[in-house]
Design a protein around this motif. Structure first.
Motif, PDB file in Angstrom:
ATOM      1  N   LEU A 174     -36.808  24.809  25.438  1.00 58.32           N
ATOM      2  CA  LEU A 174     -37.513  24.498  26.680  1.00 58.32           C
ATOM      3  C   LEU A 174     -38.939  24.005  26.458  1.00 58.32           C
ATOM      4  O   LEU A 174     -39.586  23.532  27.403  1.00 58.32           O
ATOM      5  CB  LEU A 174     -37.527  25.728  27.589  1.00 58.32           C
ATOM      6  N   HIS A 175     -39.409  24.073  25.231  1.00 59.62           N
ATOM      7  CA  HIS A 175     -40.774  23.630  24.954  1.00 59.62           C
ATOM      8  C   HIS A 175     -40.838  22.903  23.609  1.00 59.62           C
ATOM      9  O   HIS A 175     -41.797  23.065  22.860  1.00 59.62           O
ATOM     10  CB  HIS A 175     -41.738  24.832  24.952  1.00 59.62           C
ATOM     11  N   TYR A 176     -39.841  22.070  23.332  1.00 62.19           N
ATOM     12  CA  TYR A 176     -39.820  21.379  22.036  1.00 62.19           C
ATOM     13  C   TYR A 176     -40.899  20.295  21.996  1.00 62.19           C
ATOM     14  O   TYR A 176     -41.376  19.813  23.030  1.00 62.19           O
ATOM     15  CB  TYR A 176     -38.438  20.796  21.762  1.00 62.19           C
ATOM     16  N   HIS A 177     -41.271  19.917  20.792  1.00 63.06           N
ATOM     17  CA  HIS A 177     -42.297  18.893  20.627  1.00 63.06           C
ATOM     18  C   HIS A 177     -41.970  18.073  19.380  1.00 63.06           C
ATOM     19  O   HIS A 177     -41.258  18.549  18.483  1.00 63.06           O
ATOM     20  CB  HIS A 177     -43.685  19.530  20.487  1.00 63.06           C
ATOM     21  N   PRO A 178     -42.464  16.842  19.286  1.00 62.81           N
ATOM     22  CA  PRO A 178     -42.180  16.004  18.112  1.00 62.81           C
ATOM     23  C   PRO A 178     -42.773  16.592  16.847  1.00 62.81           C
ATOM     24  O   PRO A 178     -43.858  17.178  16.868  1.00 62.81           O
ATOM     25  CB  PRO A 178     -42.842  14.663  18.458  1.00 62.81           C
ATOM     26  N   GLY A 179     -42.057  16.433  15.755  1.00 61.26           N
ATOM     27  CA  GLY A 179     -42.566  16.880  14.471  1.00 61.26           C
ATOM     28  C   GLY A 179     -43.387  15.788  13.804  1.00 61.26           C
ATOM     29  O   GLY A 179     -43.449  14.646  14.268  1.00 61.26           O
ATOM     30  N   THR A 180     -44.043  16.130  12.721  1.00 62.46           N
ATOM     31  CA  THR A 180     -44.822  15.167  11.954  1.00 62.46           C
ATOM     32  C   THR A 180     -43.894  14.265  11.154  1.00 62.46           C
ATOM     33  O   THR A 180     -42.967  14.738  10.507  1.00 62.46           O
ATOM     34  CB  THR A 180     -45.784  15.895  10.994  1.00 62.46           C
ATOM     35  N   GLY A 181     -44.146  12.967  11.202  1.00 63.88           N
ATOM     36  CA  GLY A 181     -43.310  12.030  10.471  1.00 63.88           C
ATOM     37  C   GLY A 181     -43.502  12.126   8.975  1.00 63.88           C
ATOM     38  O   GLY A 181     -44.594  12.426   8.489  1.00 63.88           O
ATOM     39  N   PHE A 229     -38.556  11.948  11.285  1.00 65.24           N
ATOM     40  CA  PHE A 229     -39.196  13.048  11.991  1.00 65.24           C
ATOM     41  C   PHE A 229     -38.165  13.758  12.845  1.00 65.24           C
ATOM     42  O   PHE A 229     -37.083  13.221  13.128  1.00 65.24           O
ATOM     43  CB  PHE A 229     -40.398  12.588  12.822  1.00 65.24           C
ATOM     44  N   CYS A 230     -38.502  14.974  13.219  1.00 64.23           N
ATOM     45  CA  CYS A 230     -37.550  15.835  13.922  1.00 64.23           C
ATOM     46  C   CYS A 230     -38.283  16.628  14.988  1.00 64.23           C
ATOM     47  O   CYS A 230     -39.363  17.177  14.723  1.00 64.23           O
ATOM     48  CB  CYS A 230     -36.871  16.779  12.923  1.00 64.23           C
ATOM     49  N   ASN A 231     -37.708  16.681  16.190  1.00 62.56           N
ATOM     50  CA  ASN A 231     -38.271  17.532  17.236  1.00 62.56           C
ATOM     51  C   ASN A 231     -38.089  18.999  16.871  1.00 62.56           C
ATOM     52  O   ASN A 231     -37.144  19.363  16.165  1.00 62.56           O
ATOM     53  CB  ASN A 231     -37.596  17.265  18.579  1.00 62.56           C
ATOM     54  N   SER A 232     -38.967  19.842  17.362  1.00 56.50           N
ATOM     55  CA  SER A 232     -38.837  21.273  17.113  1.00 56.50           C
ATOM     56  C   SER A 232     -37.618  21.827  17.850  1.00 56.50           C
ATOM     57  O   SER A 232     -37.053  21.173  18.734  1.00 56.50           O
ATOM     58  CB  SER A 232     -40.102  22.007  17.566  1.00 56.50           C
TER      59      SER A 232
END
Length: 325
Positions: A249-256, A242-245
Motif C-alpha cells: 500500500l505504500h510501495y516506492h521506486p527503487g534505485t536504478g 530497478f524494482c519497486n519496493s
C-alpha cells in the motif's frame, strides 16, 4: 519509437498459497486503495517515446478485479499493438469478466490451474477443484484463442498429471514449474513431462504450439525493455534495472542499477541457455575448452552460430552457466 513491454502487478489473492514467493496479500478490502496508488504511478510515466508491444497483468490474482476496476487501469495504459495477457484463477473467472476482458483488448488468458489431480490441488492449498479448472478453460475457450495454463511438478508424494486431451485441444501454451517453497528451496526431482509433440519446449519451463510462444516473456528472456508498475514490479529501461519496493500500500521506486558489459554478457548467457534458440557463440569467445567438455557430456549441441542446452543440459542449467560465464 522504442519498443516497450508493460507489466502491471495486482498483488491480491483470496488465499495465499504456501509455495508462492510473489509479492501478494489477502487484504482484498484494500484493493481500491492500491488501485488509486497504482493508477497514479501509471499516469506519471511518459509513454510518448515508446510503442507498447505487450502488456501483462499479473499477480496475485488479477481476475479478482471487477470489470470497472480493470477498465480504470486500461484507460491509463497506451494502446498495445500485440499480446495483452491477464492472469486468472479458475474460481474467479466468470462469463461477465471474459466479456469485459475482450472489450478492453485483452487477447490472452493465463489460468493458474497448477494441477489436474484433486489431491495435489488440496495439498497446494488451491481453492478450485479439477472440474472448476476444466470449466474455466472451457469458458475461456469461448472468448479467447490464446490460452495458457500454469502447472506445477516435482511435488513430493504427488505425480504430475498430464492435462486431458479435451483440455489440450483448447489451449495453446503451458508453463510447468518445479515446486518452490517459501524458503526458496527448489525441489528438483525432475519429474518427466510428456506432452503432445505440437507443444514444443521453447524455454526450460514453457511449451507452446507454433506461433503461440509468450511474446511478453520473450521480451524478458531476450533482453528487451520493459516497465513494471505496482508493488515489487521490476523494470529494465535505458540499460538500468530497478524494482519497486514490496510494501503493497505504500510501495516506492527503487534505485536504478546500471548494467555493466560483464553483467549484460552473463545475463545473456543465462537467459539464452533457457531458450531453444540457445546462446550466440560470439558471447563465448575463449570458452572453447568448456564448450567441448559440455558437448562430449551431451549437455549441449552446437550449431554454426549458437550453443543450445540439451534435455540433459536443461536439468543442470546453473552448472552450464557457471562453466560458460
Amino acid at each position: 519509437m522504442k519498443p516497450l513491454s508493460v507489466y502491471v502487478h495486482i498483488p491480491f489473492c483470496e488465499k495465499r498459497c504456501g509455495y508462492c514467493d510473489f509479492v501478494s496479500c489477502t487484504q482484498i478490502q484494500k484493493l481500491d486503495e492500491y488501485l488509486t496508488y497504482l493508477c497514479d504511478e501509471i499516469r506519471a510515466f511518459d509513454f510518448s517515446a515508446y510503442e507498447v508491444k505487450t502488456i501483462y497483468i499479473g499477480g496475485g490474482t488479477p481476475s479478482l478485479l471487477t470489470p470497472n476496476q480493470l477498465e480504470k487501469l486500461f484507460k491509463l495504459l497506451p494502446k498495445c499493438c500485440g499480446e495483452v495477457t491477464l492472469e486468472a484463477n479458475p474460481n474467479s473467472l466468470t462469463r461477465a469478466k471474459c466479456e469485459a476482458y475482450r472489450r478492453l483488448g485483452i487477447n490472452r488468458l493465463s489460468l493458474g490451474v497448477q494441477s489436474f489431480d484433486l489431491a495435489t490441488l488440496r495439498n497446494l492449498g488451491r481453492l478450485h477443484d479439477v472440474k472448476q479448472a476444466i470449466d474455466a478453460i472451457e469458458l475461456a475457450h469461448q472468448y479467447f484463442d490464446n490460452i495458457s495454463i500454469d502447472l506445477i511438478k516435482d511435488i513430493p508424494n504427488h505425480n504430475f498429471v498430464t492435462p486431458p486431451d479435451s483440455v489440450l485441444r483448447m489451449i495453446q501454451h503451458i508453463s510447468i514449474y518445479s515446486l518452490t517453497k517459501d524458503d526458496q528451496c527448489v525441489l528438483e526431482t525432475d519429474e518427466p513431462v510428456n506432452l503432445p509433440i505440437e507443444f514444443e519446449r521453447y524455454e526450460v519451463s514453457n511449451y507452446a504450439r507454433k506461433g503461440y510462444e509468450s511474446q511478453h516473456n520473450l521480451v524478458y528472456w531476450n533482453g528487451g525493455e520493459y516497465i513494471g508498475f505496482g508493488a515489487g514490479a521490476h523494470s529494465l529501461l535505458n540499460n538500468q534495472r530497478f524494482c519497486n519496493s514490496n510494501d503493497i500500500l505504500h510501495y516506492h521506486p527503487g534505485t536504478g542499477e546500471t548494467r555493466t558489459a560483464d553483467s549484460i554478457r552473463a545475463e545473456q548467457i543465462m537467459l539464452g541457455l533457457r531458450l531453444r534458440t540457445g546462446v550466440a557463440k560470439d558471447l563465448l569467445k575463449g570458452k572453447e575448452k568448456e564448450i567441448q567438455f559440455l558437448l562430449e557430456n551431451d549437455l549441449i549441441t552446437v550449431t554454426p552460430t549458437h550453443i543450445i542446452a540439451t534435455e540433459n543440459g536443461l536439468r543442470v542449467l546453473n552448472q552450464l552457466w557457471l562453466k560458460l560465464v
